[in-house]
Design an enzyme around this catalytic site. Structure first.
Site, PDB file in Angstrom:
ATOM      1  N   HIS A 110       3.194  13.542 -22.432  1.00 48.54           N
ATOM      2  CA  HIS A 110       2.879  15.093 -22.374  1.00 48.54           C
ATOM      3  C   HIS A 110       3.530  15.710 -21.211  1.00 48.54           C
ATOM      4  O   HIS A 110       3.220  15.026 -20.113  1.00 48.54           O
ATOM      5  CB  HIS A 110       1.580  14.860 -22.716  1.00 48.54           C
ATOM      6  CG  HIS A 110       1.163  16.654 -22.736  1.00 48.54           C
ATOM      7  ND1 HIS A 110       1.270  17.254 -23.976  1.00 48.54           N
ATOM      8  CD2 HIS A 110       0.418  17.290 -21.823  1.00 48.54           C
ATOM      9  CE1 HIS A 110       0.630  18.537 -23.702  1.00 48.54           C
ATOM     10  NE2 HIS A 110       0.356  18.593 -22.406  1.00 48.54           N
ATOM     11  N   GLN A 179      12.327  15.010 -13.165  1.00 47.12           N
ATOM     12  CA  GLN A 179      11.770  14.419 -11.880  1.00 47.12           C
ATOM     13  C   GLN A 179      10.269  13.695 -12.469  1.00 47.12           C
ATOM     14  O   GLN A 179       9.833  12.763 -11.784  1.00 47.12           O
ATOM     15  CB  GLN A 179      11.200  15.350 -11.077  1.00 47.12           C
ATOM     16  CG  GLN A 179      12.128  16.141 -10.406  1.00 47.12           C
ATOM     17  CD  GLN A 179      11.693  17.130  -9.391  1.00 47.12           C
ATOM     18  OE1 GLN A 179      10.773  17.199  -9.005  1.00 47.12           O
ATOM     19  NE2 GLN A 179      12.633  17.989  -8.861  1.00 47.12           N
ATOM     20  N   GLU A 181       9.083  12.933 -16.565  1.00 45.75           N
ATOM     21  CA  GLU A 181       8.998  12.408 -17.725  1.00 45.75           C
ATOM     22  C   GLU A 181      10.066  11.072 -17.983  1.00 45.75           C
ATOM     23  O   GLU A 181       9.682  10.047 -18.316  1.00 45.75           O
ATOM     24  CB  GLU A 181       9.390  13.402 -18.876  1.00 45.75           C
ATOM     25  CG  GLU A 181       8.447  14.432 -19.227  1.00 45.75           C
ATOM     26  CD  GLU A 181       8.869  15.470 -20.414  1.00 45.75           C
ATOM     27  OE1 GLU A 181       9.364  14.714 -21.278  1.00 45.75           O
ATOM     28  OE2 GLU A 181       8.777  16.479 -20.246  1.00 45.75           O
TER      29      GLU A 181
END
Length: 208
Positions: A110, A179, A181
Site C-alpha cells: 500500500h 524509494q 515500494e
C-alpha cells in the site's frame, strides 16, 4: 522452495521488481509459479511471458459479482499450489473467502504508512492526493498481510519517504514507488519465503 502467485491488473512494475529479485537471488527460497490478471490487456502479462512465467487471465467484468469471481481466483490459486499470494497492482477487491482460505499467506503493498491514508477508496493517485492535501511531511509504503479488513492486516515492513515542496501526486507517487515500494516488497517476500515472519494477532515479528 515456496510457490508464489502474483495477482495483477496493470503495468506490472511491482511484478517486475519481484521477477528481478528472484533472478538476482534476493528472493532465494521462492519461485513465481504463476501471474493471474484481472484484465486481458495488462502489460504485466507480457512481463511474465518474457521470463517464462505461466499466466492466467480471469476477467472481472465477466463475472456477475465479487463472490463468484473470488471463488474462481481461489480455485486458480489452489491449482497453482500457492504458498504465497502477492497483490501487485491488483485493482479488484476479493471476497473475504479468499483471505480466509489463505490466512497470513497473502500480502499487499500500500502506498502510504498505514494506518494513514488507507482503507476503502484509498488507492493509486488518490492516496498521494490526500497526503498532499493533508500536508504531511513524510509518507511512504507498507507491506501487510491481506485480511477481510481493507488495508487492515498485520504490517510486515514499512518505509518512509520525504514529501517535498512542489510535489504533485504523480511526482510523489513515483518517489514512493522508487524509494519504498520497490525496495520493501521483495524484502517482505524474501522474509516470507525464509520463514522469518511470525504473526502475533494483529502484529508481526521479524526474525533475525
Amino acid at each position: 522452495m515456496k510457490n508464489i502467485v502474483v495477482l495483477v491488473s496493470g503495468g506490472g512494475t511491482n511484478l517486475q521488481v519481484l521477477i528481478d529479485a528472484v533472478e538476482s537471488g534476493e528472493i532465494k527460497n521462492g519461485v513465481i509459479k504463476c501471474v493471474i490478471s484481472s484484465k486481458p490487456d495488462a502489460y504485466a502479462l507480457e512481463r511474465a511471458k518474457k521470463h517464462g512465467i505461466k499466466t492466467r487471465v480471469l476477467v472481472r467484468k465477466e463475472y456477475p459479482d465479487s463472490v463468484e469471481y473470488s471463488r474462481d481466483i481461489l480455485k486458480a490459486i489452489q491449482e497453482e499450489q500457492a504458498d504465497l499470494v502477492v497483490y501487485a497492482g491488483f485493482m479488484t477487491i476479493l471476497d473475504e473467502l479468499v483471505c480466509k482460505a489463505m490466512p497470513n499467506k497473502m500480502i499487499n503493498i500500500h502506498p502510504a504508512l498505514i494506518p494513514s491514508f488507507c482503507g476503502k477508496g484509498y488507492y493509486g493517485l488518490h492516496v498521494h492526493e490526500e497526503a498532499l492535501k493533508r500536508g504531511v511531511k513524510v509518507t511512504g509504503a507498507t507491506v501487510h498481510f491481506v485480511t477481510e479488513v481493507c488495508d487492515g492486516g498485520p504490517i510486515i515492513i514499512q518505509k518512509a519517504v520525504e514529501v517535498k515542496n512542489g510535489d504533485t501526486p504523480e511526482i510523489l507517487q513515483r518517489r514512493v514507488m522508487e524509494q519504498a515500494e520497490w525496495k520493501i516488497l521483495p524484502q517482505a517476500v524474501a522474509l516470507f519465503c525464509d520463514d522469518k515472519i511470525v504473526v502475533h494477532g494483529d502484529t508481526t515479528e521479524i526474525l533475525n
